[in-house]
Design an enzyme around this catalytic site. Sequence first.
Site, PDB file in Angstrom:
ATOM      1  N   GLU A 109       0.743  -1.235   0.156  1.00  0.00           N
ATOM      2  CA  GLU A 109       0.114   0.178  -0.319  1.00  0.00           C
ATOM      3  C   GLU A 109       1.122   0.953   0.227  1.00  0.00           C
ATOM      4  OE1 GLU A 109      -0.771   0.194   5.113  1.00  0.00           O
ATOM      5  OE2 GLU A 109      -2.470  -1.000   3.527  1.00  0.00           O
ATOM      6  N   HIS A 121      -3.515   3.839   7.022  1.00  0.00           N
ATOM      7  CA  HIS A 121      -2.068   3.142   8.356  1.00  0.00           C
ATOM      8  C   HIS A 121      -1.648   4.377   8.502  1.00  0.00           C
ATOM      9  CE1 HIS A 121      -3.078  -1.313   8.869  1.00  0.00           C
ATOM     10  NE2 HIS A 121      -3.123  -1.941   7.295  1.00  0.00           N
TER      11      HIS A 121
END
Length: 303
Positions: free
Chosen positions: A218, A256
């Site tokens: 990601e 995140h």
Amino acid sequence: MSIFLNKDSKVIVQGITGGEGSKHTARMLAAGTQIVGGVNARKAGTTVSHTDKDGNAIDLPVFGSVAEAMAKTGADVSVAFVPPAFSKDAIIEAIDAEIGLLVVITEGVPVQDSAYCWAYNVEKGQKTRIIGPNCPGIITPGEALAGITPANISGKGPIGLVSKSGTLTYQMMFELRDFGFSTAIGIGGDPVIGTTHIDAIAAFEADPETELIVMIGEIGGDAEERAADYIKANVTKPVVGYVAGFTAPEGKTMGHAGAIVSGSSGTAQAKKDALEAAGVKVGKTPSETAALAREIMKSRVSA
């Protein structure tokens, strides 16, 4: 075969008496994991009641420390369900006991605590492999689960999966359930983690029964670019990938704690370009990535 976890792994749970620890101990047992006890210094000497995968009632002993649990049970894996404020102490305790594998599920562990623990583990000779924090853990389908991955998504097979994202771990396992997995690892999306894409990819490359590697990354950091360099130099097995965050607005920190983009470095496109330059087929969506994996697996079967 599998990597890091198998049917012979003896697992303890740090925080076994807490709500999350208790709930997921039950799920790990149902998945066939050989759980041999737990750790809670305040409840040492007690037992907790559970049911094994065959429906038999069992009482698991609670120990005062990881070292005591290992000495009494032969445990070689610990799964930590410990609140963020106490995770550093729990990790250090496991490192000091030299347990072979420690899976830290906890989300919200301060980055400085993770960095301290990482450096401490290196100083101690890295006798403990740490997965996490902020991760779903590791599953070898049909054998053992150390973490929170639903065990009924997929069975055993020839695909190895390593992912920064918990949710995408589950989706990929579901999409490729007709092939199955040797081992699936959710490494976590924090800036400092114990096991990297490269660690898992190296282990899958060495595992004779893993035929295809799927890696999910990601945006943020440069872990995927470094993995691309490693794959180009060292990996002979086919690798397919996906990078979450193609639609992320520029300049925003997404999800995140590790999803921090600096300039063009760390963008989904930069990671995709690096992986494709290393020979990795990269899908623009998880389903497209699964389709790429399916094509490779079908061509191997027909060959």
